[in-house]
Scaffold this active site. Structure first.
Site, PDB file in Angstrom:
ATOM      1  N   GLU A   1       5.792   9.763   3.500  1.00 46.37           N
ATOM      2  CA  GLU A   1       5.374   8.449   3.002  1.00 46.37           C
ATOM      3  C   GLU A   1       4.408   8.627   1.834  1.00 46.37           C
ATOM      4  O   GLU A   1       3.499   9.450   1.882  1.00 46.37           O
ATOM      5  CB  GLU A   1       4.705   7.624   4.101  1.00 46.37           C
ATOM      6  CG  GLU A   1       4.408   6.195   3.667  1.00 46.37           C
ATOM      7  CD  GLU A   1       3.951   5.311   4.813  1.00 46.37           C
ATOM      8  OE1 GLU A   1       4.062   4.068   4.693  1.00 46.37           O
ATOM      9  OE2 GLU A   1       3.490   5.846   5.849  1.00 46.37           O
TER      10      GLU A   1
ATOM     11  N   TYR B   1      -6.119   0.811   8.588  1.00 41.72           N
ATOM     12  CA  TYR B   1      -7.170   1.182   7.639  1.00 41.72           C
ATOM     13  C   TYR B   1      -8.524   0.822   8.230  1.00 41.72           C
ATOM     14  O   TYR B   1      -9.249  -0.022   7.719  1.00 41.72           O
ATOM     15  CB  TYR B   1      -6.940   0.486   6.292  1.00 41.72           C
ATOM     16  CG  TYR B   1      -5.730   1.022   5.555  1.00 41.72           C
ATOM     17  CD1 TYR B   1      -5.795   2.227   4.863  1.00 41.72           C
ATOM     18  CD2 TYR B   1      -4.517   0.341   5.591  1.00 41.72           C
ATOM     19  CE1 TYR B   1      -4.676   2.729   4.211  1.00 41.72           C
ATOM     20  CE2 TYR B   1      -3.399   0.842   4.937  1.00 41.72           C
ATOM     21  CZ  TYR B   1      -3.492   2.042   4.249  1.00 41.72           C
ATOM     22  OH  TYR B   1      -2.389   2.544   3.601  1.00 41.72           O
TER      23      TYR B   1
ATOM     24  N   ASP C   1       5.402   0.310   3.525  1.00 39.98           N
ATOM     25  CA  ASP C   1       5.620  -0.924   4.270  1.00 39.98           C
ATOM     26  C   ASP C   1       5.456  -2.125   3.344  1.00 39.98           C
ATOM     27  O   ASP C   1       5.357  -1.975   2.125  1.00 39.98           O
ATOM     28  CB  ASP C   1       4.657  -0.998   5.466  1.00 39.98           C
ATOM     29  CG  ASP C   1       3.211  -0.723   5.045  1.00 39.98           C
ATOM     30  OD1 ASP C   1       2.855  -1.030   3.892  1.00 39.98           O
ATOM     31  OD2 ASP C   1       2.437  -0.201   5.867  1.00 39.98           O
TER      32      ASP C   1
ATOM     33  N   ASP D   1       0.803  -1.227   0.000  1.00 38.78           N
ATOM     34  CA  ASP D   1       0.000   0.000   0.000  1.00 38.78           C
ATOM     35  C   ASP D   1       0.833   1.273   0.000  1.00 38.78           C
ATOM     36  O   ASP D   1       0.461   2.253  -0.642  1.00 38.78           O
ATOM     37  CB  ASP D   1      -0.944   0.016   1.201  1.00 38.78           C
ATOM     38  CG  ASP D   1      -0.204   0.204   2.517  1.00 38.78           C
ATOM     39  OD1 ASP D   1       0.696  -0.607   2.813  1.00 38.78           O
ATOM     40  OD2 ASP D   1      -0.522   1.167   3.246  1.00 38.78           O
TER      41      ASP D   1
END
Length: 631
Positions: A482, A236, A87, A84
């Site tokens: 990120e 999430y 990571d 995603d």
């Protein structure tokens, strides 16, 4: 893109451009950015996020195959898909949203992508995701929604090729439902089926089979996925529930099949699932209501509503609330930084900028093509040209037209983030140095390095600056540095649109409409601001007490929120409050505004909720309904 009968072939993919000569928008060469280059880089980024066996034509050369045993412990092949963000976890909900938005980008602006030489790459990016979803859906009522878990993954800083963290797979099924996850995956596969219909019809049909099964599963066994896959909750979590995803999936299945039962579902469940009750100016991997509302408005503008025109008109009103709020002409507007960027939150704010820019772009084009013209907003008409001009300003901000002069797309421009928070990019490529990098070695040798990353995460859109346009290019500043797949996915269509116009927008002659501002007041007694309102819920504010202290007069306001429906119950009520300068009692703060206290989960017909706040001014706070479900 209006269709005749059941015809829904390749014309759907390129319908928007085919009608371009009909709209009152023209283009001129110019503009300071190379949008075609930005488009190429944006698509390239997805190759850096690939999990599984990389193909021979892999262009991001510093990556290698990874996650080759995913699913093995569960007796299923789950090799493939996308990581995603920075990571090495495969989270199903944001991955499915990413694929839905990439597909929608292609459906609206595929011909423009083809002109830039990027359509095939974009389609490959979609297929990398849908190939994985087919594997993740081995039975009609089973869907694997995550591989790996964030807790163990975040204790390691490793290249995906070196992973030693848990690769346990998590699933939803009838005993452990996940309507939001299953419905979003259904939406992704339905949208993708249209993408492949003209070039790969057998594959497109297979995607539709999976999509229909997933939608039926999601609707029959209802529940939030993060109650079943609890390891996803801290990463999430499904804050908006599953109603938006069920409507989203139904809309995409109608778009893919022209089966009017899906349109009936969309129209008939608007109240119960929140599609006509939510007025919100944020669109992303969690909350899909604005996307559903734009699609429903599209069906209406295309003359496809049939007997459901009244219901779709209510969706459209909320879609236009979103448009007005984003462009700054609403009763409640999205905040902006001093440099002009739309601002929602510090952590990965740009995800909302790219997703809003896409919805604004397609809505402006829908309005122009249909002859609808201006969107009537409380603060004046928003012409399609003006909406697109605003979108361009947001894209330009991302690409470097901002107070820092920094491009927030990695690899674009002279100044861009060099220390992106990304495991694979921040550690030397396994192809250059195949020595194993352990969890702790990654942290001690690579995570804390002050130098730039050894590998370029080309095209990645990072989280971006804060509310003051400030940005710290530091690897441990994950809120800002990120990147994520769902940042890029909506941007593909917008960049293709701008690339086709060479970056220049030209306003031709419009037949100017006389736009009467639509004023919706949320308070019958004291609010002077135009705010989104609903006929089902009434809000009344009254001053109940005043007092003076240290030369300041304080006002105590009592707010009454009443369910005006005669037969239906209001559930999942969310209220927006702005202009509050004191304390508030009687509501709880939530992800999307404020909610009633837990002991009051619903408002029955005729019942009211009351809360109070203190304001050191005679001007009341603005209170409005952000969302609700009427059941």
């Amino acid at each position: 893109m209006a269709k005749n009968g059941g015809a829904h072939g390749s014309a759907t993919l390129f319908g928007l451009l085919a009608l371009a000569s009909m709209v009152k928008l023209g283009f001129v060469a110019g503009g300071g950015h190379d949008y075609a280059m930005a488009l190429r880089k944006s698509i390239l980024y997805f190759e850096a996020q690939r999990s599984g066996v990389l193909p021979p034509n892999q262009r991001v050369s510093w990556r290698a195959s990874s996650g080759l045993f995913d699913g093995k412990a569960n007796g299923v092949d789950l090799v493939g898909g996308y990581y995603d963000a920075g990571d090495n976890v495969k989270f199903g909900l944001p991955m499915a949203f990413t694929v839905t938005m990439m597909s929608w980008s292609i459906l609206e602006y595929g011909k423009q992508m083809a002109a830039a030489g990027e359509l095939r790459n974009a389609m490959d990016a979609v297929k990398w995701g849908t190939d994985y979803f087919i594997k993740a859906h081995p039975e009609p009522d089973v869907l694997y929604g995550e591989v790996g878990d964030g807790d163990t993954d975040h204790s390691c800083w490793q290249r995906p090729e070196d992973m030693t963290t848990s690769r346990q797979a998590f699933r939803v099924d009838p005993q452990h439902p996940g309507s939001d996850l299953a419905a979003e995956t259904a939406a992704a596969m339905a949208a993708a089926s249209i993408v492949f219909r003209g070039t790969y019809p057998g594959y497109a049909n297979l995607l539709l089979v999976h999509s229909k099964q997933l939608f039926e599963f999601a609707d029959k066994y209802r529940g939030k996925y993060d109650a079943s896959i609890t390891v996803a909750r801290n990463y999430y979590g499904s804050f908006s529930g599953y109603g938006d995803e069920l409507l989203w999936a139904a809309a995409w299945l109608f778009e893919a099949t022209e089966d009017r039962s899906y349109l009936e579902y969309l129209a008939g469940n608007g109240e119960a699932l929140g599609g006509t009750g939510w007025s919100i100016n944020q669109f992303g991997w969690d909350v899909k209501y604005p996307g559903v509302q734009v699609l429903a408005a599209k069906f209406l503008l295309q003359g496809r509503a049939g007997d459901h025109a009244a219901a779709l008109q209510r969706y459209r009103q909320n879609a236009e609330f979103f448009v007005c709020s984003c462009v700054g002409k609403g009763a409640v507007n999205v905040a902006r930084t001093p440099g002009g960027m739309m601002y929602h939150q510090r952590w990965n704010n740009l995800q909302f900028v790219t997703s809003a820019s896409f919805l604004l772009t397609v809505y402006a084009d829908f309005a122009a093509i249909s002859g609808r013209g201006a969107v009537r907003c409380p603060a004046g008409a928003a012409q399609p040209f003006d909406i697109l001009k605003f979108v361009k300003s947001q894209v330009n901000y991302i690409l470097g037209d901002n107070p820092r002069g920094t491009s927030y797309m990695v690899g674009y421009g002279a100044s861009y983030p060099r220390q992106v928070h990304h495991r694979g990019a921040s550690i030397v490529s396994i192809k250059r140095d195949p020595s194993f990098v352990s969890c702790q070695e990654g942290y001690s040798s690579w995570y804390g390095r002050q130098a730039g990353n050894p590998n370029l995460l080309d095209g990645a859109v990072v989280g971006g600056p804060d509310e003051y346009d400030d940005f710290a290019d530091e690897r441990d500043n994950y809120e800002q540095t990120e990147a994520a797949t769902y940042n890029n996915a909506p941007l593909l269509g917008v960049l293709a649109r701008l690339a086709a116009s060479c970056g220049g927008l030209k306003e031709e002659e419009y037949e100017q409409e006389t736009a009467t501002p639509v004023v919706n007041r949320t308070s019958s007694s004291s609010s002077a601001s135009s705010l989104p309102a609903t006929t089902a819920i009434a809000i009344e504010q009254n001053v109940t007490r005043t007092w003076a202290r240290r030369r300041t007069t304080y006002y105590r306001y009592a707010v009454t929120v009443t369910n005006r429906s005669r037969r239906k119950t209001v559930r999942e009520l969310h209220l927006g409050v702005s202009g509050l300068r004191g304390r508030l009692w009687g509501l709880e703060e939530a992800r999307y505004g404020y909610v009633p206290p837990r002991w009051l989960p619903a408002l029955r017909p005729g019942r009211s909720l009351r809360f109070v706040y203190v304001q050191p001014a005679s001007t009341p706070a603005n209170v409005w309904v952000t969302g609700y479900k009427l059941v």
